[in-house]
Design an enzyme around this catalytic site. Structure first.
Site, PDB file in Angstrom:
ATOM      1  N   HIS A  12     -26.447  76.435 -53.442  1.00 46.05           N
ATOM      2  CA  HIS A  12     -25.057  76.889 -53.275  1.00 46.05           C
ATOM      3  C   HIS A  12     -24.189  76.574 -54.499  1.00 46.05           C
ATOM      4  O   HIS A  12     -22.981  76.350 -54.358  1.00 46.05           O
ATOM      5  CB  HIS A  12     -24.453  76.273 -52.008  1.00 46.05           C
ATOM      6  CG  HIS A  12     -24.331  74.768 -52.056  1.00 46.05           C
ATOM      7  ND1 HIS A  12     -24.648  73.960 -50.990  1.00 46.05           N
ATOM      8  CD2 HIS A  12     -23.905  73.917 -53.025  1.00 46.05           C
ATOM      9  CE1 HIS A  12     -24.431  72.701 -51.301  1.00 46.05           C
ATOM     10  NE2 HIS A  12     -23.979  72.647 -52.543  1.00 46.05           N
ATOM     11  N   HIS A  59     -17.662  69.314 -50.350  1.00 49.68           N
ATOM     12  CA  HIS A  59     -17.522  68.722 -51.695  1.00 49.68           C
ATOM     13  C   HIS A  59     -16.100  68.273 -51.984  1.00 49.68           C
ATOM     14  O   HIS A  59     -15.658  68.270 -53.130  1.00 49.68           O
ATOM     15  CB  HIS A  59     -17.943  69.725 -52.761  1.00 49.68           C
ATOM     16  CG  HIS A  59     -19.367  70.179 -52.660  1.00 49.68           C
ATOM     17  ND1 HIS A  59     -19.827  70.988 -51.657  1.00 49.68           N
ATOM     18  CD2 HIS A  59     -20.442  69.932 -53.455  1.00 49.68           C
ATOM     19  CE1 HIS A  59     -21.116  71.233 -51.835  1.00 49.68           C
ATOM     20  NE2 HIS A  59     -21.510  70.605 -52.919  1.00 49.68           N
ATOM     21  N   GLU A 239     -28.976  66.888 -51.432  1.00 51.75           N
ATOM     22  CA  GLU A 239     -28.499  67.967 -50.545  1.00 51.75           C
ATOM     23  C   GLU A 239     -29.647  68.629 -49.786  1.00 51.75           C
ATOM     24  O   GLU A 239     -29.406  69.354 -48.807  1.00 51.75           O
ATOM     25  CB  GLU A 239     -27.762  69.038 -51.357  1.00 51.75           C
ATOM     26  CG  GLU A 239     -26.417  68.596 -51.887  1.00 51.75           C
ATOM     27  CD  GLU A 239     -25.757  69.660 -52.767  1.00 51.75           C
ATOM     28  OE1 GLU A 239     -24.553  69.540 -53.014  1.00 51.75           O
ATOM     29  OE2 GLU A 239     -26.444  70.600 -53.228  1.00 51.75           O
TER      30      GLU A 239
END
Ligand SMILES: [Fe+2]
Length: 286
Positions: A12, A59, A239
């Site tokens: 991503h 984030h 992640e």
């Protein structure tokens, strides 16, 4: 009951949003990454999920370092994207699937996962970019349940705990009293490290073994401590926990019961090893 049809893991990286916005997907730098998606879109065009559950990590848009839940589940009728400060175009709001949100929340709490419930929740690029990559044209055709996992600030949840949480989400979906079809998304990674002495670190061998494990032995990564996973995949590569939750939700236990639709792996995009993996649940296997 609802039907869980498959899963998609994808990177991503924020710059993907800029590349989509500029229409440069076929330029040499981006082509090997974007070329992974047409076969997955073709499968989704046939499978046509109504709802997606997105495992991702925020984030700093909705949760900053001062308030960092280990697991948070969205329970909103709409999720707004917002300016994240990196020049990524802000996407239109996404529709929530509130009934499934509460089904998941109730199941997780019953199974002793003490989640944060979010009836308002901004979603950042980690949630929005996979949706844009999978459904690039027009409004997003699926409703969404975002499940946020802390992969950002220590202490991070153990891989085995993330796997158990993902499995519980899968059980909640399977028990959802609905005729809708559901897919799960894992957003993040693969190996990368943006800071410190190992900035630029990428571990192709580990990434490929991890992707293969999701097909054949989905609990493989749970053998590692969180520090071992950071060592092997980088401080941001961890992640991959989002992929692990996704895979646990699809089917628990040994690798049977799924078939690979498509995979892609490319190094590097923005100092990151990018991965894409779509698995379809196969009735009668496992
Ligand atoms: Fe990220």
């Amino acid at each position: 009951m609802a039907q869980l049809i498959g899963c998609i893991g994808t990177s991503h990286i924020p710059a993907i949003g800029g590349a989509i916005h500029k229409g440069i997907q076929q330029e040499p730098y981006w082509k090997p990454f974007f070329d992974g998606f047409p076969p997955v879109r073709e499968w989704l065009g046939q499978a046509r999920p109504d709802v997606v559950v997105v495992f991702y990590n925020d984030h700093g848009l909705n949760f900053f370092l001062d308030k960092m839940p280990t697991f948070a589940v969205g329970a909103a009728s709409q999720y707004n994207n917002a300016d994240e400060g990196w020049g990524i175009p802000t996407l239109p709001p996404f529709k929530g699937e509130v009934d499934l949100s509460w089904q998941i929340i109730n199941t997780l709490v019953e199974k002793e996962f003490d989640v944060v419930t979010c009836q308002e929740m901004l979603v950042d690029h980690a949630c929005t970019l996979p949706l844009k990559l999978l459904w690039p044209e027009g409004p997003c055709p699926v409703t969404v349940v975002p499940v946020c996992i802390n992969t950002v600030q220590f202490p991070l949840p153990k891989a085995s705990r993330v796997y158990a949480m993902g499995r519980a989400v899968g059980e909640a979906i399977a028990a959802w009293d609905s005729s809708k079809t559901v897919a799960v998304i894992g957003s993040g990674g693969l190996s990368h490290q943006l800071d410190g002495e190992r900035a630029g670190f990428i571990n192709k061998a580990f990434d490929l073994q991890f992707m293969e494990s999701l097909l054949t032995n989905p609990e493989w990564a749970t053998q590692y401590s969180i520090h071992e996973l950071v060592e092997k995949s980088g401080t941001q590569g961890v992640e991959l926990l989002n992929w692990l939750a996704m895979r646990a939700a699809l089917t628990a236990g040994a690798g049977a019961g799924v078939r690979k639709v498509h995979s892609n792996y490319h190094i590097p995009i923005s100092n990151t090893a990018t991965g894409l993996l779509a698995l379809e649940k196969v009735a009668g296997l496992g």
